[in-house]
Scaffold this active site. Sequence first.
Site, short mmCIF file in Angstrom:
data_model
loop_
_atom_site.label_atom_id
_atom_site.label_comp_id
_atom_site.label_asym_id
_atom_site.label_seq_id
_atom_site.Cartn_x
_atom_site.Cartn_y
_atom_site.Cartn_z
N THR A 91 0.82 -1.21 0.00
CA THR A 91 0.00 0.00 0.00
C THR A 91 0.85 1.26 0.00
O THR A 91 0.45 2.29 -0.53
CB THR A 91 -0.94 -0.02 1.23
OG1 THR A 91 -1.82 -1.11 1.06
CG2 THR A 91 -1.73 1.25 1.38
N THR A 171 1.58 -4.19 4.29
CA THR A 171 1.45 -4.43 5.73
C THR A 171 0.90 -5.81 6.07
O THR A 171 1.10 -6.30 7.19
CB THR A 171 0.52 -3.38 6.37
OG1 THR A 171 -0.76 -3.46 5.74
CG2 THR A 171 1.09 -1.99 6.24
N ASP A 172 0.20 -6.43 5.11
CA ASP A 172 -0.50 -7.68 5.46
C ASP A 172 0.43 -8.78 5.93
O ASP A 172 0.10 -9.54 6.84
CB ASP A 172 -1.33 -8.18 4.27
CG ASP A 172 -2.52 -7.28 3.98
OD1 ASP A 172 -2.81 -6.41 4.82
OD2 ASP A 172 -3.17 -7.45 2.94
#
Length: 400
Positions: A91, A171-172
């Site tokens: 992201t 970030t996942d």
Amino acid sequence: MNLGLQLEPANESFRDVPDESEYAGDIGAIADTGLITGYSAERFGYGDTLTRAQAAALAVRLYEYIAPAEELDFTADNELPNVAILATGGTIAGSAPSNTATTGYQAGAIAIETLIEAVPEMEEIANISGEQIVSVGSPNITNDTLLTLGKRINELLATDEVDGIVVTHGTDTLEETAYFLNLVVKSEKPVVVVGAMRPATAISADGPMNLYNAVLVAGDEEAKGRGVLVTFNDRIGAAREVTKTNTTALDTFRSTEQGYLGRIVGGKPYFYNETTRKHTTETVFDISNLSTLPQVDIIYGYQNDNRYMYDAAVENGAKGIVVAGSGNGSMSSISAEGAQAATEKGVHVVRSTRVGNGTVSERSALTADSLNPQKARILLMLALTETDDPAEIQRFFNEY
Ligand code: SIN
């Protein structure tokens, strides 16, 4: 080697363009080379052809792959630390159709050069060089990507030219990559993993400040020897401890039980705590000659579960299984049967917990200490590159 290229199914009208055949290539055959991700038989069949856009994207990735490693391009301020930013997508490099869109955007769409140009203030705190490792959403980070990234970081940090590394990441699965690097980087120089929750195109995007802070920490003498760090939302966390706790909130990365190592205030990092677990130069892991990692799967425990997930993991070549058990790593009787059968076939089963916090206490089975299942998987993969001895594997879990 996977190039991290994700293909989208072809747009039918585009596929009908007459000169499309010039760019034709069999997606199935290319997928079999392992160079791309996002291929599945349901989405593409053998004989499906590449669109012009897909062919161009693949050509770019192939060029990046075969092109010689980039020359480091640090500007010449000798007073400032040299920080290399290695980009993987996510992201922080996401692009949305509108500046109010914070979901439904394309992760990894923006190249590292553009991310660096967007934060010219970084030039005042470090000499920066950027390198694109892959451009993917982090659920598509593979073991291949981890090995490529780890080797490149070790190569860069072995030179006098590089003082610190920043890795930009979705970030996942950021915590998995950060913990992997925490176990395999062979340097005391700072390595900082960073991401963002809002795409780069959003009003009040958090990426630019997170990136600036990451560069600040990567160039800071005080950050040396602390293991791989995660900076997010002005906090500095240890790779072993931080975890993503919220699907969309900006302060998603928390270190709930052990606390953060420090914080960034007024353009300066302040450290307050140290991790007690071994990391980087203190671990036995050496990835320099590894081209694959052993397959380790995670199986979630729940009411009325069954053993067939264990049987399927073993049949599909798992060398290790991490159990996201209930409570203190507990399992149903039927799951325990599956785990026992796997163990008897030489597959190492490690109990972690789905609870999110706490230590799974030692018992006759291997246990993950306080590592969550996704980090326990990383450690078990690396442990299996070194040993097949359960006692030694447990020692790694107790010490790392
Ligand atoms: C990803 O993990 O690549 C998408 C989500 C994010 O970066 O926040």
